[in-house]
Enzyme design. Sequence first.
Site, mmCIF file in Angstrom:
data_model
loop_
_atom_site.group_PDB
_atom_site.id
_atom_site.type_symbol
_atom_site.label_atom_id
_atom_site.label_comp_id
_atom_site.label_asym_id
_atom_site.label_seq_id
_atom_site.Cartn_x
_atom_site.Cartn_y
_atom_site.Cartn_z
ATOM 1 N N LYS A 1 118.673 -42.579 137.786
ATOM 2 C CA LYS A 1 117.865 -41.467 138.300
ATOM 3 C C LYS A 1 118.721 -40.552 139.254
ATOM 4 C CE LYS A 1 115.645 -42.354 142.392
ATOM 5 N NZ LYS A 1 116.003 -41.035 143.329
ATOM 6 N N ASP B 1 114.424 -36.749 139.155
ATOM 7 C CA ASP B 1 113.625 -36.939 140.082
ATOM 8 C C ASP B 1 113.534 -35.907 141.099
ATOM 9 O OD1 ASP B 1 111.892 -38.267 142.022
ATOM 10 O OD2 ASP B 1 113.309 -39.442 143.040
ATOM 11 N N LYS C 1 110.557 -34.127 141.955
ATOM 12 C CA LYS C 1 109.105 -33.829 142.367
ATOM 13 C C LYS C 1 108.752 -32.466 142.468
ATOM 14 C CE LYS C 1 110.165 -38.023 145.234
ATOM 15 N NZ LYS C 1 111.603 -38.031 144.893
ATOM 16 N N HIS D 1 106.480 -29.224 142.690
ATOM 17 C CA HIS D 1 105.268 -29.081 143.396
ATOM 18 C C HIS D 1 105.200 -27.617 143.657
ATOM 19 C CE1 HIS D 1 102.279 -30.603 146.803
ATOM 20 N NE2 HIS D 1 101.841 -29.571 146.069
ATOM 21 N N ARG E 1 120.582 -48.766 146.676
ATOM 22 C CA ARG E 1 121.785 -49.307 147.518
ATOM 23 C C ARG E 1 121.977 -50.884 146.998
ATOM 24 N NH1 ARG E 1 119.489 -46.446 152.678
ATOM 25 N NH2 ARG E 1 117.438 -46.451 151.385
#
Length: 237
Positions: A33, A60, A62, A64, A210
Amino acid sequence: MTETRIIVALDYASADAALTLADRLDPHRCRVKVGKELFTRAGPAVVEQLVKRGFDVFLDLKYHDIPNTVAAACAAAADLGVWMLNVHASGGVAMMQAARERLASLPRRPLLIAVTLLTSLDDDDLTAIGCPGHARERVALLAELSAEADLDGVVCSAREASDLRARLGPERLLVTPGVRPADSANGDQKRIMTPSRAIAAGADHLVIGRPITAAADPQAALSAIEAELAVGSATPR
């Protein structure tokens, strides 16, 4: 590539760091990602480098915005060869439909999924931003809007996966961040679950950062999670 449920979050501030970590992973055993910080600092080139290394890339970002802007951004992401990208379901059905329709005309269409509610938010946070109610209810509403727009699936907390699987059916993908092996710290995630429990709840893909990227041996950490999933899948439910 061989089917894998694990998406490793390359949450780094530079392409060099991200690619160094990627070179320690087997692209046949995980996807990766690329999020906002890495993309903003390193640009499209880091995505292209990961694709050249054989990785399926989940971009990724997002998206909008107004429908035409989001549709154009999704088309630009597809040109990079990404496997999957996402938009915010809270942008509305028209925005999501515009993105889906723009991608549908491409010869190699990436998967398009919608973010329901960030896993860093809980009921108190929703009240604070003027959206009182339960996080689970808001997730369900936004997931149903994404299905109405005929997206491929949603990003959701593993804690909502069981309910969303029942609501959306088997054909929609459930992509779950906030996944942590039992011996890992929670970090800034609030609605979390272990990998095996997330899969049992109905998740298709697990976004894990992580616990893999901060490990002394990232491939060994990935192997340990694979082993946990294998044991979980063999355990009667």
